[in-house]
Motif scaffolding. Structure first.
Motif, PDB file in Angstrom:
ATOM      1  N   GLU A   1      33.962  37.423  47.498  1.00 32.26           N
ATOM      2  CA  GLU A   1      35.199  37.063  46.802  1.00 32.26           C
ATOM      3  C   GLU A   1      35.470  37.988  45.615  1.00 32.26           C
ATOM      4  N   LYS A   2      34.401  38.518  45.032  1.00 32.57           N
ATOM      5  CA  LYS A   2      34.553  39.381  43.865  1.00 32.57           C
ATOM      6  C   LYS A   2      34.750  40.851  44.240  1.00 32.57           C
ATOM      7  N   LEU A   3      34.493  41.197  45.501  1.00 33.56           N
ATOM      8  CA  LEU A   3      34.494  42.603  45.874  1.00 33.56           C
ATOM      9  C   LEU A   3      35.553  42.990  46.910  1.00 33.56           C
ATOM     10  N   VAL A   4      35.911  42.070  47.814  1.00 34.07           N
ATOM     11  CA  VAL A   4      36.795  42.450  48.915  1.00 34.07           C
ATOM     12  C   VAL A   4      38.234  42.606  48.425  1.00 34.07           C
ATOM     13  N   PRO A   5      39.050  43.408  49.138  1.00 36.53           N
ATOM     14  CA  PRO A   5      40.476  43.479  48.822  1.00 36.53           C
ATOM     15  C   PRO A   5      41.156  42.138  49.137  1.00 36.53           C
ATOM     16  N   TYR A   6      42.292  41.894  48.508  1.00 39.73           N
ATOM     17  CA  TYR A   6      43.088  40.685  48.742  1.00 39.73           C
ATOM     18  C   TYR A   6      42.240  39.403  48.587  1.00 39.73           C
ATOM     19  N   PRO A   7      41.633  39.207  47.429  1.00 42.44           N
ATOM     20  CA  PRO A   7      40.743  38.053  47.244  1.00 42.44           C
ATOM     21  C   PRO A   7      41.444  36.713  47.371  1.00 42.44           C
ATOM     22  N   ARG A   8      42.711  36.635  46.951  1.00 41.13           N
ATOM     23  CA  ARG A   8      43.410  35.358  47.041  1.00 41.13           C
ATOM     24  C   ARG A   8      43.628  34.962  48.500  1.00 41.13           C
ATOM     25  N   LEU A   9      43.845  35.966  49.350  1.00 40.58           N
ATOM     26  CA  LEU A   9      43.978  35.667  50.778  1.00 40.58           C
ATOM     27  C   LEU A   9      42.680  35.092  51.324  1.00 40.58           C
ATOM     28  N   VAL A  10      41.572  35.656  50.874  1.00 45.06           N
ATOM     29  CA  VAL A  10      40.264  35.140  51.282  1.00 45.06           C
ATOM     30  C   VAL A  10      40.076  33.712  50.765  1.00 45.06           C
ATOM     31  N   SER A  11      40.426  33.468  49.499  1.00 47.42           N
ATOM     32  CA  SER A  11      40.272  32.139  48.908  1.00 47.42           C
ATOM     33  C   SER A  11      41.146  31.112  49.613  1.00 47.42           C
ATOM     34  N   TRP A  12      42.401  31.487  49.872  1.00 47.69           N
ATOM     35  CA  TRP A  12      43.315  30.556  50.537  1.00 47.69           C
ATOM     36  C   TRP A  12      42.868  30.258  51.971  1.00 47.69           C
ATOM     37  N   SER A  13      42.409  31.281  52.675  1.00 47.48           N
ATOM     38  CA  SER A  13      41.929  31.063  54.045  1.00 47.48           C
ATOM     39  C   SER A  13      40.727  30.126  54.046  1.00 47.48           C
ATOM     40  N   THR A  14      39.825  30.362  53.105  1.00 48.34           N
ATOM     41  CA  THR A  14      38.652  29.482  52.986  1.00 48.34           C
ATOM     42  C   THR A  14      39.083  28.066  52.617  1.00 48.34           C
ATOM     43  N   GLY A  15      40.042  27.969  51.701  1.00 45.35           N
ATOM     44  CA  GLY A  15      40.539  26.654  51.307  1.00 45.35           C
ATOM     45  C   GLY A  15      41.116  25.884  52.480  1.00 45.35           C
ATOM     46  N   LEU A  16      41.899  26.558  53.314  1.00 49.73           N
ATOM     47  CA  LEU A  16      42.478  25.896  54.496  1.00 49.73           C
ATOM     48  C   LEU A  16      41.383  25.418  55.447  1.00 49.73           C
ATOM     49  N   CYS A  17      40.358  26.249  55.635  1.00 51.96           N
ATOM     50  CA  CYS A  17      39.250  25.854  56.512  1.00 51.96           C
ATOM     51  C   CYS A  17      38.512  24.639  55.956  1.00 51.96           C
ATOM     52  N   LEU A  18      38.275  24.645  54.641  1.00 57.00           N
ATOM     53  CA  LEU A  18      37.560  23.523  54.024  1.00 57.00           C
ATOM     54  C   LEU A  18      38.389  22.242  54.087  1.00 57.00           C
ATOM     55  N   ILE A  19      39.695  22.352  53.841  1.00 58.83           N
ATOM     56  CA  ILE A  19      40.569  21.177  53.906  1.00 58.83           C
ATOM     57  C   ILE A  19      40.599  20.626  55.327  1.00 58.83           C
ATOM     58  N   THR A  20      40.722  21.505  56.311  1.00 64.08           N
ATOM     59  CA  THR A  20      40.735  21.080  57.709  1.00 64.08           C
ATOM     60  C   THR A  20      39.436  20.379  58.079  1.00 64.08           C
ATOM     61  N   ALA A  21      38.304  20.981  57.677  1.00 62.25           N
ATOM     62  CA  ALA A  21      37.011  20.374  57.972  1.00 62.25           C
ATOM     63  C   ALA A  21      36.854  19.030  57.272  1.00 62.25           C
TER      64      ALA A  21
END
Length: 253
Positions: free
Chosen positions: A224-244
């Motif tokens: 999360e601290k190194l990859v490009p487009y971190p918010r996209l990574v955070s939002w994608s993870t958030g959607l997965c966690l909410i779904t689960a």
């Protein structure tokens, strides 16, 4: 300097893997944890004496050291580089270790809160004591849902921006001496705690000493601290966690 940081990481990792002072090692617990919210029963939980509380607290803190030290390396190297170009260049290495100590002090506070929460949830029957996982699927689902929603919060976004770009913080809040380095490390660690506390709460879901979750979360925090487009990574993870979280919660209805 890198050698010292690597040694801290290795020792903390070994302490966590072998579960020093705990009834079982992390290797044993990783093999025995069942599906989310349905852990294997291993008999009565340990009595929460002062000694047990201190052992659990130490387990949490050493585990946080092992998980968070790699993600602190970029800012630590930047801090040392800053000191090498200032009036304290002869002390840059030792000041760097002091900065790292301050950073890890922030996670000491988190570890104390996590230990208290673990004891409280065990007392009311929400946590399977021996396996250290949440004992009810609805509760596990709620934690996943909370962690997912936090990924979209402004506080998460602000803390993540700071953790990804600490150069401004280091230059604007530069302080001299060892006390100054300790305060700077604690300040930066507080931002990283604000970024990652909800993710660390997922250890209650997957198993506090489940090595798959420990390694997975540590790798994700670093990414999360190194990859490009971190918010996209955070939002994608958030959607997965909410779904689960929703799926696990409604699956018991």
């Amino acid at each position: 300097m890198i050698g010292a940081v690597f040694l801290v990481f290795v020792l903390a990792g070994l302490y966590t893997v072998f579960g020093v002072g705990m009834p079982m090692s992390a290797l044993d617990m990783t093999r025995m944890v069942g599906p989310i919210g349905e852990p294997m029963t291993m008999g009565p939980a340990a009595t929460w004496t002062t000694t047990h509380f201190l052992l659990v607290f130490l387990m949490w803190w050493v585990m946080m050291i092992a998980m968070m030290t790699p993600s602190a390396v970029p800012v630590l190297l930047l801090f040392i580089a800053l000191k090498r170009h200032g009036s304290q260049k002869s002390q840059a290495e030792s000041l760097g270790l002091t900065f790292l100590s301050g950073y890890l002090l922030a996670w000491l506070g988190f570890s104390a809160m996590a230990t208290l929460l673990q004891g409280l949830t065990e007392a009311v029957g929400l946590t399977n004591g021996p396996m250290m996982t949440l004992a009810a699927r609805p509760v596990a689902g709620a934690v996943l849902l909370l962690a997912g929603l936090y990924q979209f919060s402004p506080l998460k976004a602000a803390c993540l921006r700071h953790c990804r770009s600490p150069a401004h913080f280091l230059s604007a809040h530069n302080k001299k001496g060892y006390i100054g380095a300790l305060r700077m490390g604690l300040h930066h660690g507080t931002y990283c705690l604000g970024c990652c506390w909800a993710l660390m709460a997922l250890l209650f879901v997957g198993g506090i000493m489940n090595l798959y979750w420990i390694v997975g979360l540590a790798a994700y925090v670093l990414a999360e601290k190194l990859v490009p487009y971190p918010r996209l990574v955070s939002w994608s993870t958030g959607l997965c966690l909410i779904t689960a979280g929703v799926w696990i919660s409604v699956s018991v209805l």
